[in-house]
Scaffold this motif. Structure first.
Motif, PDB file in Angstrom:
ATOM      1  N   GLY A 106      52.203 -44.341   3.158  1.00 60.50           N
ATOM      2  CA  GLY A 106      52.901 -45.434   2.498  1.00 60.50           C
ATOM      3  C   GLY A 106      51.977 -46.488   1.922  1.00 60.50           C
ATOM      4  N   ILE A 107      50.833 -46.079   1.382  1.00 59.77           N
ATOM      5  CA  ILE A 107      49.851 -47.025   0.847  1.00 59.77           C
ATOM      6  C   ILE A 107      49.949 -47.049  -0.673  1.00 59.77           C
ATOM      7  CG2 ILE A 107      47.428 -47.658   0.711  1.00 59.77           C
ATOM      8  CD1 ILE A 107      46.960 -46.095   3.281  1.00 59.77           C
ATOM      9  N   CYS A 108      50.146 -48.265  -1.220  1.00 58.79           N
ATOM     10  CA  CYS A 108      50.258 -48.448  -2.663  1.00 58.79           C
ATOM     11  C   CYS A 108      49.379 -49.607  -3.108  1.00 58.79           C
ATOM     12  CB  CYS A 108      51.698 -48.780  -3.058  1.00 58.79           C
ATOM     13  SG  CYS A 108      52.873 -47.434  -2.874  1.00 58.79           S
ATOM     14  N   ASP A 109      48.825 -49.498  -4.304  1.00 61.79           N
ATOM     15  CA  ASP A 109      48.149 -50.614  -4.951  1.00 61.79           C
ATOM     16  C   ASP A 109      49.074 -51.191  -6.018  1.00 61.79           C
ATOM     17  OD1 ASP A 109      45.835 -50.537  -3.464  1.00 61.79           O
ATOM     18  OD2 ASP A 109      44.741 -49.282  -4.899  1.00 61.79           O
ATOM     19  N   PHE A 110      49.007 -52.526  -6.182  1.00 63.27           N
ATOM     20  CA  PHE A 110      49.865 -53.204  -7.146  1.00 63.27           C
ATOM     21  C   PHE A 110      49.049 -54.165  -7.996  1.00 63.27           C
ATOM     22  CE2 PHE A 110      52.707 -52.067  -3.697  1.00 63.27           C
ATOM     23  CZ  PHE A 110      53.856 -51.629  -4.343  1.00 63.27           C
ATOM     24  N   GLU A 111      49.505 -54.338  -9.232  1.00 61.53           N
ATOM     25  CA  GLU A 111      49.064 -55.434 -10.080  1.00 61.53           C
ATOM     26  C   GLU A 111      50.220 -56.407 -10.186  1.00 61.53           C
ATOM     27  OE1 GLU A 111      46.234 -55.169 -13.626  1.00 61.53           O
ATOM     28  OE2 GLU A 111      47.316 -53.257 -13.676  1.00 61.53           O
ATOM     29  N   GLU A 112      49.875 -57.677 -10.432  1.00 61.29           N
ATOM     30  CA  GLU A 112      50.921 -58.686 -10.510  1.00 61.29           C
ATOM     31  C   GLU A 112      50.516 -59.775 -11.500  1.00 61.29           C
ATOM     32  OE1 GLU A 112      52.989 -60.188  -6.820  1.00 61.29           O
ATOM     33  OE2 GLU A 112      51.919 -62.012  -7.420  1.00 61.29           O
TER      34      GLU A 112
END
Length: 261
Positions: A106-112
């Motif tokens: 359940g590991i995700c990278d995000f931009e914001e």
């Protein structure tokens, strides 16, 4: 922004949720734990500098690990106060879809992209200074996970600086007078006003040089005015530079070239 209300729009992928309340309380029965945020970076670690009219876009990145189902989010954002009853600093937040790092864990990278609009009626001079960074995920059902990431953020009022060097051209050895003005964003009136008592550096870049060198310093007057004199030696460009403080951003004026004959 204690006791204030801003309208905020949070976008996670294609899902959009609208909610209100600058003082955001954790609901009764909120689920804490089960969500981990890491690798949080907001504005590349630099101060967030805001003027009087233009909405500012602040880029952020982070990693989230969770096996829980969630309704929308996640987000990271500036806050003050307690996590249980926080004041937040944004008019909108846009979050990318999950970039999968490890699906099984359940590991995700995000931009914001965090948006701050100084024209909002709830935005004022008292908001300049140090904020902290929160990370939050709204879970399925009536719960959320919210964490303090121990990452201070500096929110600063923009400054402007002008410069004028004369006479142009000037004979070698004669006196050059360099004037200017330093002003600062007033978020209450949405204008730039003279910034008095500031130590501002007069800098010079000789013709053909690649960088400026500080020649002397001056203190701005009651209206933010700057004035000093120097001797003309070689042709080059003059500018004023204000290095900022805890609540005000740094700024250099445009350069003014003076030919020396």
């Amino acid at each position: 922004m204690a006791g204030k209300t801003l309208r905020k729009v949070v976008v996670a992928g294609a899902a959009t949720a609208v909610f209100t309340g600058m003082a955001a309380s954790v609901p009764a029965g909120a689920a804490e734990g089960g969500v981990a945020f890491s690798r949080v970076s907001v504005n590349g670690g630099k101060a967030i500098v805001v003027g009087v009219k233009e909405e500012v876009e602040v880029h952020a990145t982070f990693r989230m690990t969770t096996g829980l189902k969630y309704a929308y989010g996640p987000t990271v954002f500036p806050y003050r106060g307690k996590l249980s009853n926080m004041d937040t600093m944004h008019t909108a937040v846009v979050t990318s879809d999950c970039e999968v790092v490890d699906r099984s864990k359940g590991i995700c990278d995000f931009e914001e992209w965090i948006y701050i609009d100084p024209r909002n009626s709830d935005f004022g001079n008292e908001d300049a200074g140090t904020w902290r960074t929160a990370a939050r995920l709204f879970l399925a059902g009536d719960g959320q996970d919210v964490d303090d990431k121990n990452l201070p953020l500096q929110l600063k009022r923009a400054t402007r600086v002008t410069a004028n060097a004369s006479p142009e051209p000037v004979a070698k050895g004669r006196t050059i007078t360099v004037t200017g003005r330093v002003t600062r964003a007033n978020w209450d009136t949405h204008t730039y006003q003279g910034y008095a008592g500031r130590t501002v550096s007069l800098q010079f870049k000789a013709a053909g040089a690649s960088s400026y060198t500080t020649v002397k310093k001056a203190t701005s007057g009651r209206t933010g005015a700057l004035r000093t004199t120097v001797k003309a030696t070689v042709p080059g460009t003059w500018r004023w530079t204000y290095y900022g403080n805890a609540t005000s951003g740094a700024k250099s004026s445009a350069g003014d070239h003076v030919a020396v004959r």
